[in-house]
Scaffold this active site. Structure first.
Site, short mmCIF file in Angstrom:
data_model
loop_
_atom_site.label_atom_id
_atom_site.label_comp_id
_atom_site.label_asym_id
_atom_site.label_seq_id
_atom_site.Cartn_x
_atom_site.Cartn_y
_atom_site.Cartn_z
CG LEU A 26 -1.81 1.27 1.37
CD1 LEU A 26 -2.80 1.36 0.22
CD2 LEU A 26 -2.54 1.27 2.71
CB ILE A 27 1.85 3.80 -2.39
CG1 ILE A 27 2.98 2.82 -2.72
CG2 ILE A 27 2.35 5.23 -2.36
CD1 ILE A 27 4.14 2.80 -1.74
CD GLN A 76 -2.70 5.54 -4.14
OE1 GLN A 76 -3.52 5.86 -5.00
NE2 GLN A 76 -3.02 4.76 -3.12
N GLY A 121 5.83 6.81 -8.28
CA GLY A 121 6.85 5.79 -8.48
C GLY A 121 7.32 5.10 -7.22
CG HIS A 122 6.64 6.86 -3.55
ND1 HIS A 122 7.88 7.40 -3.28
CD2 HIS A 122 5.80 7.93 -3.71
CE1 HIS A 122 7.80 8.72 -3.26
NE2 HIS A 122 6.55 9.07 -3.53
N GLY A 123 5.83 2.76 -5.42
CA GLY A 123 5.57 1.32 -5.44
C GLY A 123 6.68 0.57 -6.15
CB ALA A 124 8.42 1.19 -9.37
CD GLU A 146 -1.94 -13.95 0.93
OE1 GLU A 146 -3.08 -14.03 1.43
OE2 GLU A 146 -0.92 -13.68 1.59
#
Length: 408
Positions: free
Chosen positions: A231-232, A237, A240-243, A265
């Protein structure tokens, strides 16, 4: 009947969309409390307020859940302009406050002044765990590069358990099938993202997002880290934080000889897109995925190198290969485009080939009328249409990955 209709209309005025009623904030400064631009709302509220995501009994309902940006100290207040009364045949309003109390840990504030006093202590907050990665993102709004850090934590870290209890409440609002995890299981790893910023000459930290990973045992002496929750938070959002987070997690586990491969999962569609981008970016550095090797087709060398160096399993390595093969293919060349299309369709045809094998078995044991029914469900023309649609969908997904890759 008319009176009943009037009553229904009256009661309808006391229904509120809980996705709009729940107001969330990450508060850095006292003035943020009254700044509407810092408010964000849930994507989902069905786990607390039912599938229709409606609360009954209030007009102008506002459920305020405000968090200090770093330590996530919590302010919880419920406001409304009107509430149903006994004049409505003793109809009871929903217990909206009780539902929130079920998910937020004890120790929250109900008074704004108390919350502001906690904000003053934010300068003492420091990220938990060990620093893995620091990176910068340019902010157009701020007109400068902002600094972010990714930390790896386990539950033994002092203060983290309580912090995590507050952090995981966001899951209910932004992951459709979210559930809280048992942090007492020491096979959980936690990866946290923080923004590092300055206020009046002091260095402070704001919570950006996090990822949980469970380390499954693989016989005889390996583990398989499985990404569970990612979760960002909404204010961050699209930056690019998820990457950055997923790549950091991959690189962390790649250093361990004990890790078999890294999985996820029940990955969401957005997570699959993120994983495609990150794995393609990582595989660009592998010799087996060079332009020359890509033109020779998917190979055992790719499978082996992706697994050994990056802990990527065969299924994901194949997907990376196809994306990079598309990148190296001139799709305006009819023959090259045809070669690429046939190779991807060959993989996609797997489930249909299985159906054909099942049909061969059915011919031996089913009565004619039963067989006819199954054959109609496995119509060849329909299969070809579905296969072509699957190919076009995959092609669109791959092109989105390549477009993002080109911007790096």
């Amino acid at each position: 009947m008319a009176a009943m209709t009037d009553m229904e209309k009256k009661l309808a005025e006391y229904k509120c969309d809980t996705n709009e009623a729940v107001c969330l904030k990450l508060v850095r400064f006292p003035e943020d409390l009254d700044d509407e631009s810092t408010t964000f709302h849930p994507e989902y509220s069905h786990q607390l307020y039912g599938d229709d995501e409606v609360a009954f009994g209030y007009k102008g309902l506002q459920i305020q859940l405000y968090y200090s940006a770093g330590n996530l100290s919590t302010l919880f207040k419920v406001k409304y302009t009107a509430r149903v009364t006994d004049t409505f045949d003793c109809v009871e309003p929903d217990d909206v406050e009780g539902k929130i109390r079920e998910i937020i840990p004890a120790g929250f504030c109900c008074n704004t002044d108390d919350f502001i006093s906690l904000l003053e202590k934010e300068a003492n907050f420091r990220p938990f765990g060990s620093l893995l990665h620091t990176y910068k993102v340019h902010s157009v709004e701020a007109g400068e590069d902002l600094t972010y850090q990714i930390h790896k934590v386990d539950v033994s870290c002092p203060g983290f358990r309580e912090y995590h209890e507050r952090l995981q409440t966001f899951l209910m609002w932004f992951i459709e099938t979210a559930s809280f995890i048992d942090v007492d299981d020491d096979r959980w790893d936690f990866f946290l993202v923080f923004e590092k910023y300055n206020k009046d000459g002091e260095t402070l930290y704001a919570t950006v997002g996090y990822m949980t990973v469970y380390n499954y045992y693989v016989y005889p002496d390996k583990t398989r880290p499985r990404v569970s929750q990612t979760l960002i938070l909404p204010p961050f959002q699209g930056e690019g934080h998820g990457a950055q987070l997923l790549e950091t997690v991959h690189r962390y586990y790649c250093t361990s000889a004990k890790v078999q491969d890294i999985t996820a999962e029940d990955p969401s569609e957005n997570y699959v897109k993120l994983r495609d981008f990150v794995l393609v970016k990582l595989c660009l550095t592998l010799p087996s995925f060079s332009s020359e090797k890509l033109s020779q087709g998917f190979s055992d060398e790719m499978v082996s190198e992706a697994r050994e160096k990056l802990k990527i399993n065969k299924k994901h390595a194949r997907r990376v290969y196809e994306i990079l093969r598309l990148r190296n293919t001139d799709m305006s060349d009819e023959e090259k485009a045809r070669e690429f299309r046939l190779e991807v369709k060959k993989r996609l045809y797997g489930p249909y080939r299985k159906n054909q094998r099942e049909l061969t078995k059915m011919r031996k044991c089913l009565r004619p009328e039963e067989l006819a029914s199954h054959i109609s469900q496995m119509d060849t023309r329909l299969q070809h249409e579905e296969l072509e649609k699957s190919y076009q969908d995959v092609l669109a997904e791959y092109r989105r990955v390549l477009e993002r890759l080109a911007q790096v």
